[in-house]
Design a protein around this motif. Sequence first.
Motif, PDB file in Angstrom:
ATOM      1  N   PRO A  90       2.581  -4.292  -1.801  1.00 54.09           N
ATOM      2  CA  PRO A  90       1.482  -3.416  -1.598  1.00 54.09           C
ATOM      3  C   PRO A  90       1.643  -2.580  -0.265  1.00 54.09           C
ATOM      4  O   PRO A  90       0.546  -2.487   0.380  1.00 54.09           O
ATOM      5  N   TYR A  91       2.690  -1.977  -0.044  1.00 58.29           N
ATOM      6  CA  TYR A  91       2.831  -0.846   0.792  1.00 58.29           C
ATOM      7  C   TYR A  91       4.133  -0.263   0.742  1.00 58.29           C
ATOM      8  O   TYR A  91       4.999  -0.762  -0.017  1.00 58.29           O
ATOM      9  N   SER A  92       4.453   0.823   1.313  1.00 56.76           N
ATOM     10  CA  SER A  92       5.462   1.670   1.098  1.00 56.76           C
ATOM     11  C   SER A  92       6.149   1.742   2.533  1.00 56.76           C
ATOM     12  O   SER A  92       5.341   1.589   3.654  1.00 56.76           O
ATOM     13  N   VAL A 228      -0.854   1.747   1.775  1.00 54.11           N
ATOM     14  CA  VAL A 228      -0.936   0.140   1.851  1.00 54.11           C
ATOM     15  C   VAL A 228      -2.126  -0.184   0.938  1.00 54.11           C
ATOM     16  O   VAL A 228      -3.272   0.387   0.745  1.00 54.11           O
ATOM     17  N   GLY A 229      -1.717  -1.273   0.028  1.00 55.39           N
ATOM     18  CA  GLY A 229      -2.732  -1.887  -0.772  1.00 55.39           C
ATOM     19  C   GLY A 229      -2.508  -1.545  -2.260  1.00 55.39           C
ATOM     20  O   GLY A 229      -1.929  -0.409  -2.563  1.00 55.39           O
ATOM     21  N   PRO A 230      -2.917  -2.408  -3.073  1.00 55.82           N
ATOM     22  CA  PRO A 230      -2.581  -2.368  -4.429  1.00 55.82           C
ATOM     23  C   PRO A 230      -3.376  -1.112  -5.107  1.00 55.82           C
ATOM     24  O   PRO A 230      -4.599  -0.791  -4.720  1.00 55.82           O
ATOM     25  N   LYS A 257       2.585  -8.151   5.882  1.00 52.86           N
ATOM     26  CA  LYS A 257       1.691  -8.630   4.631  1.00 52.86           C
ATOM     27  C   LYS A 257       0.409  -8.198   4.668  1.00 52.86           C
ATOM     28  O   LYS A 257      -0.247  -7.567   5.842  1.00 52.86           O
ATOM     29  N   TYR A 258      -0.136  -8.012   3.421  1.00 53.13           N
ATOM     30  CA  TYR A 258      -1.356  -7.449   3.175  1.00 53.13           C
ATOM     31  C   TYR A 258      -2.180  -8.189   2.430  1.00 53.13           C
ATOM     32  O   TYR A 258      -1.888  -8.884   1.514  1.00 53.13           O
ATOM     33  N   LEU A 275      -6.623  -6.127   4.998  1.00 53.38           N
ATOM     34  CA  LEU A 275      -6.237  -6.412   6.455  1.00 53.38           C
ATOM     35  C   LEU A 275      -4.700  -6.198   6.312  1.00 53.38           C
ATOM     36  O   LEU A 275      -3.914  -7.128   5.428  1.00 53.38           O
ATOM     37  N   LEU A 276      -3.835  -5.407   7.089  1.00 54.87           N
ATOM     38  CA  LEU A 276      -2.576  -5.304   7.276  1.00 54.87           C
ATOM     39  C   LEU A 276      -1.843  -5.991   8.319  1.00 54.87           C
ATOM     40  O   LEU A 276      -2.649  -5.798   9.590  1.00 54.87           O
ATOM     41  N   CYS A 277      -1.245  -7.017   8.314  1.00 52.47           N
ATOM     42  CA  CYS A 277      -0.720  -7.622   9.328  1.00 52.47           C
ATOM     43  C   CYS A 277       0.725  -7.395   9.556  1.00 52.47           C
ATOM     44  O   CYS A 277       1.513  -7.542   8.419  1.00 52.47           O
ATOM     45  N   VAL A 278       1.298  -7.067  10.652  1.00 59.86           N
ATOM     46  CA  VAL A 278       2.601  -6.503  10.922  1.00 59.86           C
ATOM     47  C   VAL A 278       3.353  -7.308  12.180  1.00 59.86           C
ATOM     48  O   VAL A 278       2.537  -7.467  13.267  1.00 59.86           O
TER      49      VAL A 278
END
Length: 310
Positions: A90-92, A228-230, A257-258, A275-278
């Motif tokens: 779910p992200y590049s 980010v995201g499907p 992780k998304y 929510l994008l967690c990095v």
Amino acid sequence: MPLTESPFSCRFLDGLFYMSCVLVFPSYWFVDRLLSCVVSTSDERSHGSALRILCLVFGTPFFLLLFVLSVPLCVFGLLLWAPLHQVRRPYSYQRSVDSPHRPERTITGDCSFIFVSANLCLLPDGLARFSNLSHTQRRASTISKLLCSSPTLENGEDSLPTCSAEDVLAMMEMSHEKGAGEDDLFEVSVDFPQNADFICLQEVFDGRASRKLRRCLGASFPYILYDVGPSGPHSCSFKFFNSGLFLASRHPLLYAKYYIYPNARGEDALASKGLLCVKVHLGTTEQKQSIVGYINCTHLHAPESDASVH
């Protein structure tokens, strides 16, 4: 999950996904142009123009015809595009290999990091007009120039150039946060901090606008998460857009992780907001111990019924 540049597990799926996007793009572009002919901004309505009338009278049937002709290719592309999104990460991730090598930061005592956050509203041009905005690609170019403006040195220190009024309007909302001390934790300013560590952008929905930002930012921010995201079928709905989140970092990104929000309503349900967690490697101590940090990036929208403040 560990970061790799390809959102798929093998090159074959990468190739199929690229081909599906090529097949879908003509219909996407024709619909975008069709909406741009039909939907006008308040500025266009107040001034009026012969060009606007020509676009409406001749552009509307022209782009409608082109869209109808492109539908068979689009349908075939969607038959590839939709299922591939089910196995796509779910992200590049972009890691700029040509970026100059930066020495690892040694952290001693208190330290600060500067975050820049901006809601850019980079929707496809036709949809952006519903928010009274237009010329998405032109705004993306202006924003890219602002974000990538080179710092100048005055008396050995970085100077912070100010934005013009047009730049501020193009950036929409911009704020930066500095984590040092309690007196300057947060401020909203038209001064763009040239030594920003992280840029967290929202509503970067348009793919071409995203590419402009990545090409420009890659030299200064070697680590970028985008798309980010499907998209496509998700649970019992269909997501036409990803989350619009875009994260650029000067520091190595270790994991990401998304989490998609499960209860989107209204027009928000058309996008994969979440929510994008990095996890980020910030530097090392004098004893060569690694220091990591965590960033959460999201874009919230409150319905009108919840907008009142008591």
